[in-house]
Scaffold this active site. Structure first.
Site, PDB file in Angstrom:
ATOM      1  N   LYS A  64     -50.721 -54.216  -0.328  1.00  0.00           N
ATOM      2  CA  LYS A  64     -52.141 -53.960  -0.081  1.00  0.00           C
ATOM      3  C   LYS A  64     -52.826 -53.370  -1.311  1.00  0.00           C
ATOM      4  O   LYS A  64     -54.053 -53.422  -1.425  1.00  0.00           O
ATOM      5  CB  LYS A  64     -52.309 -53.026   1.115  1.00  0.00           C
ATOM      6  CG  LYS A  64     -51.986 -53.662   2.473  1.00  0.00           C
ATOM      7  CD  LYS A  64     -52.214 -52.674   3.612  1.00  0.00           C
ATOM      8  CE  LYS A  64     -52.101 -53.331   4.981  1.00  0.00           C
ATOM      9  NZ  LYS A  64     -50.713 -53.625   5.370  1.00  0.00           N
ATOM     10  N   SER A 123     -52.999 -48.371   7.126  1.00  0.00           N
ATOM     11  CA  SER A 123     -52.339 -49.603   6.694  1.00  0.00           C
ATOM     12  C   SER A 123     -52.639 -50.738   7.667  1.00  0.00           C
ATOM     13  O   SER A 123     -51.786 -51.568   7.985  1.00  0.00           O
ATOM     14  CB  SER A 123     -50.819 -49.386   6.584  1.00  0.00           C
ATOM     15  OG  SER A 123     -50.238 -50.329   5.721  1.00  0.00           O
ATOM     16  N   SER A 164     -46.265 -53.173   2.962  1.00  0.00           N
ATOM     17  CA  SER A 164     -47.688 -52.863   2.804  1.00  0.00           C
ATOM     18  C   SER A 164     -48.074 -52.354   1.433  1.00  0.00           C
ATOM     19  O   SER A 164     -49.265 -52.157   1.164  1.00  0.00           O
ATOM     20  CB  SER A 164     -48.120 -51.848   3.864  1.00  0.00           C
ATOM     21  OG  SER A 164     -48.206 -52.450   5.134  1.00  0.00           O
TER      22      SER A 164
END
Length: 419
Positions: free
Chosen positions: A76, A131, A73
């Site tokens: 991101k 997340s 993640s």
């Protein structure tokens, strides 16, 4: 002899191709301590890590900085850096069922409900705090779809010179071929933190998130969400930025912390266990603050090339050329007369451009319009206070020259207005 020369040339070419400096392309730990420098933390298990000064871009130490690894993640950050500036934070969007389809098995979710409206700012909190892959997918659809968003993220990575990154999905979910590096993730964090909204979202510890509709009252509910970054609120001065974990990627973390007017960035990828990613990131930050002025940089975080931005700005203003660069190069060679001549040449060029544009409009028999007046030249050399001005010795003569230039500029602008 010829073979040796060719080998040396190849090595030099490979070194030059390493973004941020050739030492960052080497395996193992890279650090250049000076007298009194603290030792690096013992027992670092991350396969790849990097600690850098966010302001100067100096890389203080690193290990396998450019090794491509699954990012989880932390990718991101690139998603936010790409999409966040494009969507109005106050915009409200009703989520369609298709926008929540194709989420990977075991995806982290913030809990978005289909057929209900959400504000963009709430969706971003879902991205940074929880997340949430569901929030990423909704925002990606608002941005034109998953495929378009992935393509834009790849373009953004290349613009930042993050050449180790290959984007397959926008949220960082394990996908074949999806990789990044400690160096690239640090670039994404540095670029993102320059956006005040990005910085605000990644530093938020808790928030209220819209829920479903209460069947009894018919009112929209809310629930609490908390940032999954375990260092936020526990490590002194931590700003953010993003943590990640998947089965394939293991643990990843990129953080930024400020102490004593100094901001450091750290990235740790793939330590022995998930919990160690925070311990090792914190210990590297501690080392970085203690090592201030006691280590030589082993590389640097590159800046995004300004050529494309400058070209767009120039096109918008109707001005082209590289006059400021030429002026900086000639700073020590030109006296007051030279500066005046150079500025007059630039002014006349701008006047000629405006006159030619006005003539083209006349020939096309368009209705009369007010011609945009070219802005006067801005001399962007070190020590300059205004057009031709200087805080150094000889500034008085240059200011007199500047007054002459300004008078010429004003005269040229007046002539343009009368045409």
């Amino acid at each position: 002899m010829v073979l040796a020369a060719a080998t040396a040339a190849a090595v030099a070419q490979d070194a030059a191709s390493v973004v941020g400096g050739e030492r960052l392309g080497r395996p193992a730990v890279q650090v250049a301590p000076l007298a009194g420098a603290p030792a690096l933390p013992a027992a670092l298990t991350g396969r790849s890590w990097l600690v850098a000064d966010a302001t100067t871009g100096d890389v203080l130490a690193a290990q396998n900085a450019h090794v491509p690894l699954p990012p989880a993640s932390t990718l991101k950050m690139l998603f936010a850096d790409t999409v966040l500036p494009k969507l109005d934070r106050s915009r409200e969007h009703k989520v369609a069922p298709v926008e929540l389809a194709d989420l990977g098995v075991g995806s982290s979710l913030v809990g978005i409900k289909e057929n209900l409206p959400y504000r963009v700012e709430d969706l971003w909190r879902g991205v940074f705090l929880s997340s949430g892959n569901d929030a990423v997918h909704v925002l990606a659809h608002m941005n034109g779809g998953l495929a378009q968003t992935v393509a834009q993220m790849q373009d953004r990575a290349l613009a930042l010179q993050a050449r180790d990154t290959h984007v397959v999905s926008p949220e960082g979910y394990d996908q074949e071929g999806q990789v990044s590096s400690a160096y690239d993730l640090t670039l994404f964090a540095r670029a993102g933190l320059r956006n005040k909204d990005f910085r605000a979202y990644c530093s938020t510890r808790t928030a209220r998130f819209p829920g479903g509709v209460d069947k009894t009252t018919g009112q929209r509910t809310t629930f609490d969400i908390a940032n999954t970054d375990r260092l936020l609120g526990t490590y002194p001065g931590l700003i953010g930025v993003k943590n990640g974990y998947t089965t394939g990627a293991g643990a990843t973390f990129t953080g930024a912390a400020e102490r004593g007017g100094r901001t450091l960035l750290v990235t740790v990828m793939h330590p022995e266990s998930q919990s160690k990613v925070y311990d090792e990131a914190a210990s590297l930050l501690d080392w970085g603050f203690a090592a201030a002025g006691k280590v030589e940089p082993v590389g640097h975080l590159v800046e995004e090339p300004a050529a494309s931005a400058s070209a767009e700005a120039g096109a918008g203003a109707g001005v082209t050329g590289v006059v400021p660069h030429a002026i900086r190069q000639a700073d020590h060679a030109l006296g007051p007369a030279g500066w005046t001549a150079l500025a007059l040449c630039g002014t006349l060029a701008l006047w000629a451009t405006g006159r030619a544009r006005a003539r083209r409009l006349h020939l096309r028999q368009r209705p009369a319009a007010v011609e945009a007046v070219p802005a006067p030249l801005a001399f962007t050399r070190p020590g300059a206070t205004a057009l031709g001005g200087s805080t150094a010795l000889g500034g008085r003569r240059r200011r007199r020259a500047a007054r002459t230039v300004r008078a010429t500029v004003v005269s040229a602008r007046r002539r343009l207005r009368t045409r």
